[in-house]
Structure formats: C-alpha cells, structure tokens
Design an enzyme around this catalytic site. Structure first.
Site, PDB file in Angstrom:
ATOM      1  NE  ARG A 172      61.123   4.763  35.591  1.00 26.27           N
ATOM      2  CZ  ARG A 172      61.875   6.010  36.145  1.00 26.27           C
ATOM      3  NH1 ARG A 172      62.688   5.784  37.367  1.00 26.27           N
ATOM      4  NH2 ARG A 172      61.769   6.965  35.559  1.00 26.27           N
ATOM      5  CE  LYS A 229      62.815   4.308  30.932  1.00 24.64           C
ATOM      6  NZ  LYS A 229      61.386   4.405  30.550  1.00 24.64           N
ATOM      7  CG  HIS A 283      54.674   2.496  34.756  1.00 24.03           C
ATOM      8  ND1 HIS A 283      55.878   2.225  35.312  1.00 24.03           N
ATOM      9  CD2 HIS A 283      54.888   3.486  34.063  1.00 24.03           C
ATOM     10  CE1 HIS A 283      56.690   2.849  34.908  1.00 24.03           C
ATOM     11  NE2 HIS A 283      56.129   4.087  34.123  1.00 24.03           N
ATOM     12  NE  ARG A 285      57.219   6.609  36.958  1.00 28.90           N
ATOM     13  CZ  ARG A 285      58.116   6.879  37.375  1.00 28.90           C
ATOM     14  NH1 ARG A 285      58.467   6.429  38.799  1.00 28.90           N
ATOM     15  NH2 ARG A 285      58.832   7.587  36.606  1.00 28.90           N
ATOM     16  CG  HIS A 312      59.703  11.852  34.606  1.00 26.54           C
ATOM     17  ND1 HIS A 312      58.651  12.243  34.823  1.00 26.54           N
ATOM     18  CD2 HIS A 312      59.629  10.644  34.570  1.00 26.54           C
ATOM     19  CE1 HIS A 312      57.750  10.973  34.637  1.00 26.54           C
ATOM     20  NE2 HIS A 312      58.267  10.059  34.660  1.00 26.54           N
ATOM     21  CE1 TYR A 355      51.397  10.463  34.835  1.00 28.71           C
ATOM     22  CE2 TYR A 355      53.361  11.409  34.688  1.00 28.71           C
ATOM     23  CZ  TYR A 355      52.555  10.284  34.717  1.00 28.71           C
ATOM     24  OH  TYR A 355      53.170   9.099  34.666  1.00 28.71           O
TER      25      TYR A 355
END
Length: 412
Positions: A261, A286, A357, A360, A383, A392
């Site tokens: 990120r 995150k 992003h 990413r 994640h 995705y």
C-alpha cells in the site's frame, strides 16, 4: 556559511547588518544541509534580505521580536501570489532557525462547536482506538454535520436534534455525494457521530437507528488494473541515468512485485529490508500487524542500486526520499501517486486514479490469473478476510468458464 552563496564583501556585510544578521549564517547553513540547490537558496535568501529590511524599518531590533502581525504585514506587500508563497516559505525557514517554530498562514476550517469536536476526537482515539487517518476523515465529516446543523437550526443545542432532523441531514448528505460508495460512507460517518452523541450524553436516545442503510455493492465492479505487459513496459521505460530515475524504478518494481500500500511503501525503512533472506518487513500495516513479503531478485537489484548509487546521503531512515530539495521522506500519498502517474503518462497510459493501489490491483489480478491460491494472494496483500481478495477472482474469466454449469436445454 553565507560565503557558500555570495562572494562580495559588501553583500555579505549588508546581509549580516540587519535584525536577522546574527542568524543569517545559520539560515544559509540550513539551506545547505537540507539539500537546496544554490540558485534556490539564493532566491530565498533574497526574500529574507527584503524581510530583514522591512523589520529594520518597522523598528524591530532582533529576530526574537518577530510576530505574526509583522509577518502578515510584510506578506501583504507582495505583488502577486507567487511572490507571497515564496516569501512565506523563506520566512518559515527563518522562524524555524530562530526558535524552532513557524507561523503558518492559512484559513482554519470553521469550528461551530470546538468543545464537541475535541471530545469527539478523544472519543475516536481513546475509546474506539482508531488510527489517525481514520479519525481525520470522521472529524471532517463531523465538521460538515455541525455546519449544516448550525445553518439550519442556528442557536439550538445538539440535544434538540430529533429523528426528523436526522432524516433531513441524511437527505443533505446523500445529495452531496456522487457515488454509491461515497453515499454509504457519508451515512456511516453520520451514524458514528450520532452514537458519540448518545455516549457523551448529548442526546437522550440513540439517533443512529434512524439513519437508513445505503447499499454499497463492493463486488459489483472490477478493480482498475494494468496488464502485466503494461507493467513491464512501464518499468522498462524508466531510465537509470539519474538518482530520481533509480528511485522510481526501484519504487515501481517494489510496488508491482509485493503489492504494498502507499502508506506501507512510504513508511518502509532501511532496517526493514532483509537482504540475506530476500524479504521485506511491513510493520504495523492497515490490519495493525506486521507481515513479511518476498523480495524478488529484480526488485532487490533495483533497490540495492538505488540505495548505493542514487539515494541521497541523509539521516532519514525511510528508503524512498524526495530528491527535490529539501531532501526528505515521501510523506504524502499524493507525492507517490504523482510519481506513478508520471511514469504511466510517459508510456501513454492514462487512469483517473493512478497510484500505488493501481499496481497493487495489477499484481493481485496477475496472481489470480496464474491460478495462485486465493489464501496466498490474501496473505501477500495483507488482507484479513479472503472476502476482500475475492473481488480479483472476477477477472479470471478463463478459469470461471471451466466451472460454469451448462445452460439448461443445451446439448452439453
């Protein structure tokens, strides 16, 4: 240190004769230490000399007598906005040298109930434990809410807010939002503020239950992405003829092969690179947990080349720095996005939102197309939930076609 920029004795004596005279050498040393080019430093020193003459005419005897009124009076004399901004930057350097602080000149956002906002900020940080970036967004939403309430119900306390008021406020917020994601975020921010009002005792009941849910179909769209051929073309198009190009090449390769990120890349420090094991440590991401990502040989070579041959010599620990003086870490996401956007445009690729992003998303899409396990992709991207990575899967159309059920009534 003034001798680094000026050689004539009369100029040096004039610069050292005014109210800022004792500080001029320290100011010049600051420009040199922060990496300003000589031409840029001389421009700022010229503005400082003008400010020094203004202080002398105003009866200011030394640098410690400078106040915001004097600074504002001097800035009002600037003939255009460009000169004002340049003078303001020069004065900020003066104040940082003199007393380690600066006087900033900007319009503060209107504050309609500063005590409520302060309590709300403490509630978000201490009670809910949210990150600073999240708190800033919620505080901005709270200011908008209070401004609307002050415009519509001037003089009435927040305790007078009713369900009808909340419904009207929801209508205002939804009308000011342009997409379903922003509409969903607006009502979520409102719900957070109303829960705070109940917790703080500003409302007798929980008004958040009157805020309707706005649907947000996260899986309804495909993420913006580049083909892997375009990613390779962008990286290959970056030259190695100057330090900034070495930085951009290492930066792009790291983004494209690790899926970092923007915040994670900007916070990356030299100690986080494990050269022997070929890994990069991502600290406090995150999800508030550290993780390891593999460092490919191409990204490792580009990173080593940048650190050894292109990275400025500085005390900063961050890997990637702004090369335009003053040399400093890349602290804003907009700076990183501008680097990525510039490299995309040189390859004639244009995206409305180009940043970390985008690469990413491109990496995640490529891994799914290679039939990598979805759990592996989720772990690489950091994640917490596989549901976040599931978006995705929609781009893997050939794989999805193999599991599609036959159409009823067809021969197959």
């Amino acid at each position: 240190m003034l001798e680094l920029y000026y050689q004539y004795p009369r100029v040096l004596n004039r610069l050292r004769a005014g109210a800022l005279g004792p500080e001029m050498d320290r100011i010049a040393a600051r420009f040199y230490e922060t990496g300003y080019k000589p031409a840029s430093a001389k421009v700022y020193l010229a503005h400082i000399a003008q400010f020094d003459r203004f202080l002398s005419l105003a009866g200011c005897k030394d640098s410690h007598s400078i106040n915001s009124d004097l600074v504002e009076c001097f800035l009002d004399r600037c003939i255009n906005q460009r000169q004002r901004l340049s003078s303001q930057t020069a004065i900020r350097h003066v104040l940082q040298v003199v007393n380690g602080s600066s006087i900033r000149h900007h319009v503060e956002p209107p504050c309609f109930d500063s005590e409520v906002l302060r309590e709300y900020g403490r509630y978000l940080q201490d009670v809910r434990g949210l990150r600073t970036k999240t708190c800033e967004g919620l505080m901005l939403a709270a200011r908008r809410i209070l401004k609307w309430y002050d415009d519509q119900y001037a003089g009435e306390p927040l305790s007078a807010m009713t369900a009808e008021t909340v419904i009207s406020l929801v209508g205002y917020l939804l009308s000011a939002s342009g997409s379903y994601c922003s509409r969903s975020g607006s009502v979520s921010d409102l719900r957070s503020f109303l829960r705070f009002m109940k917790w703080q005792g500003l409302a007798s009941e929980d008004l958040s239950r009157f805020v309707p849910r706005v649907p947000c179909w996260r899986m309804a769209h495909l993420p913006p992405r580049l083909s892997w051929d375009d990613v390779n073309r962008i990286v290959d198009g970056v030259g190695i003829n100057d330090p900034a190009a070495l930085r951009d090449r290492a930066l792009l390769l790291l983004l494209a092969t690790t899926g970092l990120r923007s915040r994670e890349l900007r916070a990356l420090e030299l100690r986080d690179i494990r050269w022997r094991t070929g890994e990069v440590v991502i600290r406090s991401n995150k999800g508030r947990r550290d993780r390891l990502v593999p460092l490919s040989s191409a990204a490792g070579d580009a990173l080593a080349t940048y650190i050894l041959s292109g990275r400025p010599s500085t005390h900063f620990k961050q890997v990637f720095l702004c090369h335009y003086p003053p040399v400093r870490p890349i602290t804003h996401s907009s700076t990183l996005a501008a680097i990525v956007r510039r490299r995309l445009e040189r390859c004639d690729l244009h995206f409305p939102k180009a940043g970390a992003h985008l690469l990413r998303h491109s990496l995640a899409t490529q891994l799914v197309k290679q039939r990598r396990p979805i759990k592996e992709v989720a772990d690489l991207l950091g994640h917490r939930s596989i549901d976040t990575t599931a978006i995705y899967v929609k781009v893997a159309l050939p794989q999805l076609a193999t599991v599609a059920l036959p159409f009823p009534g067809s021969e197959s």
